[in-house]
Design an enzyme around this catalytic site. Structure first.
Site, short mmCIF file in Angstrom:
data_model
loop_
_atom_site.label_atom_id
_atom_site.label_comp_id
_atom_site.label_asym_id
_atom_site.label_seq_id
_atom_site.Cartn_x
_atom_site.Cartn_y
_atom_site.Cartn_z
N GLY A 8 0.88 -1.17 0.00
CA GLY A 8 0.00 0.00 0.00
C GLY A 8 0.91 1.21 0.00
N GLY A 10 0.54 4.40 -1.21
CA GLY A 10 -0.09 5.67 -1.55
C GLY A 10 0.69 6.79 -0.90
N LYS A 188 -5.29 8.36 19.26
CA LYS A 188 -5.39 8.90 17.90
C LYS A 188 -6.74 8.52 17.28
CE LYS A 188 -2.91 9.64 13.60
NZ LYS A 188 -2.03 9.11 12.57
N GLU A 273 -12.63 4.97 6.30
CA GLU A 273 -12.17 3.99 7.29
C GLU A 273 -13.10 3.94 8.51
OE1 GLU A 273 -7.98 5.50 7.52
OE2 GLU A 273 -7.43 3.47 6.90
P1 NAD Z 1 -3.84 6.79 0.17
O1 NAD Z 1 -5.25 6.98 -0.27
O2 NAD Z 1 -2.86 7.80 -0.27
O3 NAD Z 1 -3.33 5.37 -0.37
C1 NAD Z 1 -4.02 4.19 -0.05
C2 NAD Z 1 -4.14 3.37 -1.33
O4 NAD Z 1 -5.02 4.01 -2.25
C3 NAD Z 1 -2.83 3.16 -2.06
O5 NAD Z 1 -2.78 1.84 -2.50
C4 NAD Z 1 -2.91 4.14 -3.19
O6 NAD Z 1 -2.16 3.77 -4.31
C5 NAD Z 1 -4.38 4.10 -3.51
N1 NAD Z 1 -4.81 5.32 -4.20
C6 NAD Z 1 -4.66 6.59 -3.76
N2 NAD Z 1 -5.16 7.47 -4.66
C7 NAD Z 1 -5.61 6.71 -5.70
C8 NAD Z 1 -6.22 7.03 -6.95
N3 NAD Z 1 -6.48 8.29 -7.30
N4 NAD Z 1 -6.54 6.01 -7.77
C9 NAD Z 1 -6.30 4.73 -7.42
N5 NAD Z 1 -5.71 4.36 -6.25
C10 NAD Z 1 -5.38 5.34 -5.40
O7 NAD Z 1 -3.88 6.56 1.73
P2 NAD Z 1 -2.88 7.06 2.85
O8 NAD Z 1 -3.20 8.46 3.18
O9 NAD Z 1 -1.49 6.72 2.44
O10 NAD Z 1 -3.35 6.17 4.09
C11 NAD Z 1 -2.85 4.85 4.33
C12 NAD Z 1 -3.05 4.55 5.81
O11 NAD Z 1 -2.24 5.45 6.58
C13 NAD Z 1 -4.50 4.76 6.31
O12 NAD Z 1 -4.79 3.85 7.34
C14 NAD Z 1 -4.44 6.18 6.88
O13 NAD Z 1 -5.47 6.40 7.84
C15 NAD Z 1 -3.06 6.15 7.51
N6 NAD Z 1 -2.45 7.46 7.75
C16 NAD Z 1 -2.41 8.39 6.73
C17 NAD Z 1 -1.81 9.62 6.99
C18 NAD Z 1 -1.71 10.68 5.92
O14 NAD Z 1 -1.35 11.83 6.25
N7 NAD Z 1 -1.93 10.38 4.64
C19 NAD Z 1 -1.26 9.89 8.26
C20 NAD Z 1 -1.31 8.90 9.25
C21 NAD Z 1 -1.89 7.69 8.96
#
Ligand code: NAD
Length: 310
Positions: A8, A10, A188, A273
Protein backbone atom coordinates in the site's frame (compact mmCIF):
# COMPACT_ATOMS: atom_id res chain seq x y z
CA UNK A 1 19.94 -8.19 2.56
CA UNK A 2 16.90 -7.44 4.75
CA UNK A 3 14.07 -6.99 2.27
CA UNK A 4 11.33 -4.48 3.01
CA UNK A 5 8.01 -4.33 1.18
CA UNK A 6 5.68 -1.35 1.54
CA UNK A 7 2.25 -2.87 1.02
CA UNK A 8 0.00 0.00 0.00
CA UNK A 9 2.29 2.71 -1.32
CA UNK A 10 -0.09 5.67 -1.55
CA UNK A 11 0.64 8.92 0.25
CA UNK A 12 1.85 7.51 3.55
CA UNK A 13 3.41 4.33 2.14
CA UNK A 14 5.17 6.54 -0.39
CA UNK A 15 6.61 8.74 2.33
CA UNK A 16 7.78 5.89 4.56
CA UNK A 17 9.03 3.82 1.62
CA UNK A 18 11.06 6.58 -0.06
CA UNK A 19 12.57 7.70 3.26
CA UNK A 20 13.71 4.14 4.05
CA UNK A 21 14.99 3.67 0.50
CA UNK A 22 17.06 6.86 0.78
CA UNK A 23 18.72 5.41 3.89
CA UNK A 24 20.09 2.63 1.68
CA UNK A 25 17.69 -0.23 2.42
CA UNK A 26 16.24 -2.73 -0.04
CA UNK A 27 12.71 -1.38 -0.42
CA UNK A 28 9.94 -2.34 -2.86
CA UNK A 29 6.70 -0.39 -3.15
CA UNK A 30 3.69 -2.68 -3.64
CA UNK A 31 0.43 -1.21 -4.93
CA UNK A 32 -2.65 -1.90 -7.05
CA UNK A 33 -2.79 1.47 -8.80
CA UNK A 34 -1.30 0.78 -12.20
CA UNK A 35 -0.64 4.39 -13.30
CA UNK A 36 1.12 5.06 -9.98
CA UNK A 37 3.34 1.97 -10.22
CA UNK A 38 4.19 2.66 -13.88
CA UNK A 39 5.08 6.29 -13.26
CA UNK A 40 7.28 5.43 -10.26
CA UNK A 41 9.17 2.87 -12.34
CA UNK A 42 9.51 5.19 -15.33
CA UNK A 43 10.32 8.48 -13.61
CA UNK A 44 10.96 7.68 -9.94
CA UNK A 45 8.78 9.01 -7.10
CA UNK A 46 8.56 12.78 -7.41
CA UNK A 47 8.50 14.49 -4.03
CA UNK A 48 7.44 18.07 -3.48
CA UNK A 49 8.13 19.64 -0.09
CA UNK A 50 7.74 23.21 1.21
CA UNK A 51 11.19 24.05 -0.13
CA UNK A 52 12.14 21.70 -2.97
CA UNK A 53 11.11 19.07 -5.49
CA UNK A 54 13.24 15.96 -5.91
CA UNK A 55 12.97 12.40 -7.17
CA UNK A 56 13.67 9.10 -5.42
CA UNK A 57 14.38 6.00 -7.50
CA UNK A 58 12.57 3.11 -5.89
CA UNK A 59 11.18 -0.07 -7.46
CA UNK A 60 7.40 -0.40 -7.51
CA UNK A 61 5.39 -3.48 -8.39
CA UNK A 62 1.72 -4.29 -8.85
CA UNK A 63 0.48 -6.54 -6.04
CA UNK A 64 -0.48 -9.29 -8.48
CA UNK A 65 3.09 -9.39 -9.81
CA UNK A 66 4.93 -9.64 -6.46
CA UNK A 67 6.80 -12.91 -6.19
CA UNK A 68 9.70 -12.30 -3.78
CA UNK A 69 9.65 -12.93 -0.02
CA UNK A 70 10.01 -10.00 2.41
CA UNK A 71 11.56 -9.86 5.88
CA UNK A 72 9.46 -6.83 6.81
CA UNK A 73 6.15 -5.76 5.32
CA UNK A 74 4.98 -2.27 6.24
CA UNK A 75 1.23 -2.29 5.72
CA UNK A 76 -0.13 1.09 4.66
CA UNK A 77 -3.20 0.36 2.58
CA UNK A 78 -6.42 1.93 3.79
CA UNK A 79 -7.64 -0.25 6.66
CA UNK A 80 -10.36 -1.99 4.64
CA UNK A 81 -7.88 -3.22 2.05
CA UNK A 82 -5.23 -4.67 4.37
CA UNK A 83 -6.60 -8.21 4.55
CA UNK A 84 -6.95 -8.59 0.78
CA UNK A 85 -3.44 -7.23 0.30
CA UNK A 86 -1.88 -9.59 2.86
CA UNK A 87 -3.86 -12.59 1.63
CA UNK A 88 -2.55 -11.95 -1.86
CA UNK A 89 1.04 -11.55 -0.63
CA UNK A 90 0.74 -14.75 1.39
CA UNK A 91 -0.65 -16.70 -1.58
CA UNK A 92 2.22 -15.44 -3.73
CA UNK A 93 4.88 -16.54 -1.22
CA UNK A 94 5.93 -13.09 0.00
CA UNK A 95 5.20 -13.85 3.65
CA UNK A 96 7.62 -16.45 5.02
CA UNK A 97 8.04 -18.02 8.46
CA UNK A 98 10.00 -15.08 9.81
CA UNK A 99 8.27 -12.15 8.07
CA UNK A 100 7.41 -9.27 10.38
CA UNK A 101 4.44 -7.05 9.62
CA UNK A 102 4.43 -3.43 10.78
CA UNK A 103 1.11 -1.59 10.65
CA UNK A 104 1.05 2.19 10.55
CA UNK A 105 -2.59 2.39 9.51
CA UNK A 106 -5.04 4.50 11.47
CA UNK A 107 -7.88 2.77 13.28
CA UNK A 108 -8.40 -0.04 15.76
CA UNK A 109 -8.15 -3.82 15.78
CA UNK A 110 -5.41 -4.26 13.18
CA UNK A 111 -3.45 -6.70 15.34
CA UNK A 112 -6.40 -9.12 15.33
CA UNK A 113 -6.70 -9.04 11.55
CA UNK A 114 -2.94 -9.22 10.93
CA UNK A 115 -2.65 -12.28 13.19
CA UNK A 116 -4.32 -14.30 10.41
CA UNK A 117 -1.05 -14.06 8.50
CA UNK A 118 1.77 -14.12 11.08
CA UNK A 119 1.92 -14.83 14.84
CA UNK A 120 1.36 -11.90 17.22
CA UNK A 121 5.10 -12.00 18.05
CA UNK A 122 5.80 -10.93 14.44
CA UNK A 123 3.29 -8.06 14.39
CA UNK A 124 4.41 -4.52 15.18
CA UNK A 125 2.00 -1.67 15.69
CA UNK A 126 2.85 1.96 15.14
CA UNK A 127 1.17 5.31 15.49
CA UNK A 128 2.57 8.01 13.30
CA UNK A 129 2.32 11.77 13.41
CA UNK A 130 3.84 12.04 9.93
CA UNK A 131 1.37 13.07 7.26
CA UNK A 132 1.48 12.77 3.47
CA UNK A 133 -0.51 13.65 0.40
CA UNK A 134 -0.59 12.60 -3.25
CA UNK A 135 -0.60 15.17 -6.08
CA UNK A 136 -1.13 12.48 -8.68
CA UNK A 137 0.31 9.10 -9.65
CA UNK A 138 3.98 8.92 -8.61
CA UNK A 139 3.83 12.41 -7.09
CA UNK A 140 3.94 13.00 -3.36
CA UNK A 141 3.33 16.20 -1.42
CA UNK A 142 5.25 15.97 1.85
CA UNK A 143 4.96 18.72 4.41
CA UNK A 144 5.96 19.09 8.04
CA UNK A 145 7.73 16.75 10.40
CA UNK A 146 6.44 13.81 12.41
CA UNK A 147 7.29 10.91 14.65
CA UNK A 148 6.52 7.23 15.05
CA UNK A 149 5.76 5.26 18.23
CA UNK A 150 5.98 1.51 17.85
CA UNK A 151 5.73 -1.65 19.88
CA UNK A 152 5.45 -5.38 19.28
CA UNK A 153 1.72 -6.22 19.35
CA UNK A 154 2.12 -8.63 22.26
CA UNK A 155 3.96 -5.98 24.28
CA UNK A 156 7.26 -7.91 24.32
CA UNK A 157 10.57 -6.46 23.23
CA UNK A 158 12.94 -8.29 20.91
CA UNK A 159 15.96 -7.67 18.72
CA UNK A 160 13.75 -7.12 15.75
CA UNK A 161 11.96 -4.24 17.47
CA UNK A 162 15.39 -2.61 17.82
CA UNK A 163 16.24 -3.41 14.21
CA UNK A 164 13.01 -1.85 12.90
CA UNK A 165 13.54 1.16 15.16
CA UNK A 166 17.01 1.57 13.74
CA UNK A 167 15.76 1.33 10.13
CA UNK A 168 13.13 4.01 10.79
CA UNK A 169 15.59 6.29 12.54
CA UNK A 170 18.27 5.92 9.88
CA UNK A 171 15.52 6.99 7.50
CA UNK A 172 15.01 10.15 9.60
CA UNK A 173 11.51 9.13 10.65
CA UNK A 174 11.99 10.01 14.32
CA UNK A 175 10.82 6.72 15.82
CA UNK A 176 10.72 5.50 19.39
CA UNK A 177 9.67 2.32 21.14
CA UNK A 178 6.48 2.78 23.10
CA UNK A 179 5.67 0.95 26.30
CA UNK A 180 1.92 1.36 25.68
CA UNK A 181 1.24 1.65 21.97
CA UNK A 182 -2.43 0.73 22.44
CA UNK A 183 -2.98 3.89 24.45
CA UNK A 184 -1.48 5.95 21.62
CA UNK A 185 -3.49 4.04 19.00
CA UNK A 186 -6.74 4.55 20.91
CA UNK A 187 -5.97 8.21 21.58
CA UNK A 188 -5.39 8.90 17.90
CA UNK A 189 -8.46 6.83 17.00
CA UNK A 190 -10.54 8.91 19.43
CA UNK A 191 -9.51 12.17 17.79
CA UNK A 192 -10.16 10.63 14.36
CA UNK A 193 -13.52 9.17 15.46
CA UNK A 194 -14.71 12.59 16.56
CA UNK A 195 -13.41 14.99 13.91
CA UNK A 196 -13.38 12.79 10.82
CA UNK A 197 -17.03 11.72 10.72
CA UNK A 198 -18.51 14.91 12.18
CA UNK A 199 -16.73 17.18 9.67
CA UNK A 200 -17.66 14.74 6.88
CA UNK A 201 -21.34 14.56 7.82
CA UNK A 202 -21.54 18.32 8.31
CA UNK A 203 -19.28 19.12 5.33
CA UNK A 204 -17.20 21.47 7.48
CA UNK A 205 -13.55 22.28 8.03
CA UNK A 206 -12.24 21.62 11.53
CA UNK A 207 -12.37 25.36 12.25
CA UNK A 208 -15.97 25.61 11.06
CA UNK A 209 -16.94 22.66 13.25
CA UNK A 210 -15.19 24.17 16.28
CA UNK A 211 -16.80 27.58 15.71
CA UNK A 212 -20.19 26.22 16.78
CA UNK A 213 -20.65 27.48 20.33
CA UNK A 214 -21.97 24.12 21.52
CA UNK A 215 -19.52 21.84 19.73
CA UNK A 216 -18.23 20.67 23.12
CA UNK A 217 -21.70 19.35 23.97
CA UNK A 218 -21.57 17.31 20.78
CA UNK A 219 -18.17 15.71 21.35
CA UNK A 220 -17.95 15.07 25.10
CA UNK A 221 -20.58 12.28 25.13
CA UNK A 222 -18.84 10.70 22.15
CA UNK A 223 -15.45 10.83 23.83
CA UNK A 224 -17.00 9.37 27.00
CA UNK A 225 -18.34 6.38 25.09
CA UNK A 226 -14.94 5.68 23.59
CA UNK A 227 -13.16 6.10 26.94
CA UNK A 228 -15.64 3.66 28.54
CA UNK A 229 -15.09 1.00 25.86
CA UNK A 230 -11.33 1.45 26.10
CA UNK A 231 -11.47 1.13 29.89
CA UNK A 232 -13.39 -2.15 29.59
CA UNK A 233 -10.53 -3.33 27.39
CA UNK A 234 -7.93 -2.25 29.99
CA UNK A 235 -6.81 0.81 28.07
CA UNK A 236 -6.85 3.92 30.21
CA UNK A 237 -7.49 7.03 28.18
CA UNK A 238 -7.39 10.52 29.65
CA UNK A 239 -10.71 12.14 28.63
CA UNK A 240 -9.65 15.68 29.54
CA UNK A 241 -6.42 15.36 27.58
CA UNK A 242 -8.38 14.01 24.60
CA UNK A 243 -10.87 16.86 24.73
CA UNK A 244 -7.98 19.35 24.90
CA UNK A 245 -6.25 17.63 22.00
CA UNK A 246 -9.36 17.80 19.82
CA UNK A 247 -10.13 21.43 20.68
CA UNK A 248 -6.49 22.38 20.04
CA UNK A 249 -7.02 21.49 16.36
CA UNK A 250 -9.82 24.08 15.89
CA UNK A 251 -7.82 27.32 15.41
CA UNK A 252 -6.97 28.35 11.88
CA UNK A 253 -3.28 28.49 12.89
CA UNK A 254 -3.25 24.77 13.80
CA UNK A 255 -5.37 22.37 11.71
CA UNK A 256 -8.56 24.42 11.53
CA UNK A 257 -8.44 25.24 7.84
CA UNK A 258 -8.20 21.55 6.87
CA UNK A 259 -10.92 19.08 6.13
CA UNK A 260 -10.07 15.79 7.89
CA UNK A 261 -8.88 12.90 5.69
CA UNK A 262 -12.27 11.14 5.81
CA UNK A 263 -13.92 14.23 4.32
CA UNK A 264 -11.24 14.33 1.62
CA UNK A 265 -11.67 10.63 0.82
CA UNK A 266 -15.45 10.89 0.72
CA UNK A 267 -15.35 13.91 -1.56
CA UNK A 268 -13.01 12.07 -3.94
CA UNK A 269 -15.60 9.28 -4.16
CA UNK A 270 -13.58 6.88 -2.00
CA UNK A 271 -14.87 4.70 0.84
CA UNK A 272 -13.85 5.74 4.35
CA UNK A 273 -12.17 3.99 7.29
CA UNK A 274 -15.30 4.42 9.47
CA UNK A 275 -15.56 0.67 10.26
CA UNK A 276 -12.08 0.81 11.85
CA UNK A 277 -12.92 3.90 13.92
CA UNK A 278 -16.47 4.41 15.28
CA UNK A 279 -17.60 1.09 13.78
CA UNK A 280 -14.85 -0.85 15.57
CA UNK A 281 -15.57 1.01 18.82
CA UNK A 282 -19.25 0.01 18.54
CA UNK A 283 -18.26 -3.60 17.81
CA UNK A 284 -15.94 -3.67 20.84
CA UNK A 285 -18.73 -2.04 22.89
CA UNK A 286 -20.96 -5.02 22.15
CA UNK A 287 -18.18 -7.44 23.15
CA UNK A 288 -17.59 -5.75 26.52
CA UNK A 289 -21.23 -4.75 27.20
CA UNK A 290 -20.68 -1.01 27.03
CA UNK A 291 -23.48 0.84 25.15
CA UNK A 292 -22.23 2.90 22.21
CA UNK A 293 -25.34 4.45 20.59
CA UNK A 294 -23.48 7.54 19.39
CA UNK A 295 -20.70 5.59 17.71
CA UNK A 296 -23.27 3.29 16.12
CA UNK A 297 -25.30 6.22 14.80
CA UNK A 298 -22.23 7.93 13.41
CA UNK A 299 -21.18 4.70 11.68
CA UNK A 300 -24.64 4.41 10.12
CA UNK A 301 -24.62 8.04 9.00
CA UNK A 302 -21.29 7.58 7.20
CA UNK A 303 -22.46 4.29 5.68
CA UNK A 304 -25.54 6.13 4.42
CA UNK A 305 -23.32 8.79 2.84
CA UNK A 306 -21.07 6.10 1.34
CA UNK A 307 -24.09 4.62 -0.48
CA UNK A 308 -23.81 7.64 -2.79
CA UNK A 309 -20.39 6.49 -3.99
CA UNK A 310 -20.86 2.74 -4.23
P1 NAD B 1 -3.84 6.79 0.17
O1 NAD B 1 -5.25 6.98 -0.27
O2 NAD B 1 -2.86 7.80 -0.27
O3 NAD B 1 -3.33 5.37 -0.37
C1 NAD B 1 -4.02 4.19 -0.05
C2 NAD B 1 -4.14 3.37 -1.33
O4 NAD B 1 -5.02 4.01 -2.25
C3 NAD B 1 -2.83 3.16 -2.06
O5 NAD B 1 -2.78 1.84 -2.50
C4 NAD B 1 -2.91 4.14 -3.19
O6 NAD B 1 -2.16 3.77 -4.31
C5 NAD B 1 -4.38 4.10 -3.51
N1 NAD B 1 -4.81 5.32 -4.20
C6 NAD B 1 -4.66 6.59 -3.76
N2 NAD B 1 -5.16 7.47 -4.66
C7 NAD B 1 -5.61 6.71 -5.70
C8 NAD B 1 -6.22 7.03 -6.95
N3 NAD B 1 -6.48 8.29 -7.30
N4 NAD B 1 -6.54 6.01 -7.77
C9 NAD B 1 -6.30 4.73 -7.42
N5 NAD B 1 -5.71 4.36 -6.25
C10 NAD B 1 -5.38 5.34 -5.40
O7 NAD B 1 -3.88 6.56 1.73
P2 NAD B 1 -2.88 7.06 2.85
O8 NAD B 1 -3.20 8.46 3.18
O9 NAD B 1 -1.49 6.72 2.44
O10 NAD B 1 -3.35 6.17 4.09
C11 NAD B 1 -2.85 4.85 4.33
C12 NAD B 1 -3.05 4.55 5.81
O11 NAD B 1 -2.24 5.45 6.58
C13 NAD B 1 -4.50 4.76 6.31
O12 NAD B 1 -4.79 3.85 7.34
C14 NAD B 1 -4.44 6.18 6.88
O13 NAD B 1 -5.47 6.40 7.84
C15 NAD B 1 -3.06 6.15 7.51
N6 NAD B 1 -2.45 7.46 7.75
C16 NAD B 1 -2.41 8.39 6.73
C17 NAD B 1 -1.81 9.62 6.99
C18 NAD B 1 -1.71 10.68 5.92
O14 NAD B 1 -1.35 11.83 6.25
N7 NAD B 1 -1.93 10.38 4.64
C19 NAD B 1 -1.26 9.89 8.26
C20 NAD B 1 -1.31 8.90 9.25
C21 NAD B 1 -1.89 7.69 8.96
Amino acid sequence: MFKIGIAGAGAMGGRIGTYIKQAGYDVTLIDNWEDHVNRINEKGMEIQTETKTYTVEVPAVLTKDVSEPFDLIVILTKSMHSEKMLEQLQNQGSIHEGTAILSMMNGLGHEERLSQYVPMSQIYLAVTMWTAGLRGPGQLLLEGEGSIDLQRADGEKDERTEYILNVLNEAGLNAQISDDVFKSIWSKATVNSVLNPLCTILDKTIYEFGSYSESRDMIVPLIDEIVAVAKAKNINLDRTALLDKIEATYPKETQGLHYPSMHQDFNKGRLTEIDYLNGQIAAYGKEVNVPTPLNEMITHLIHQLEMKIQ
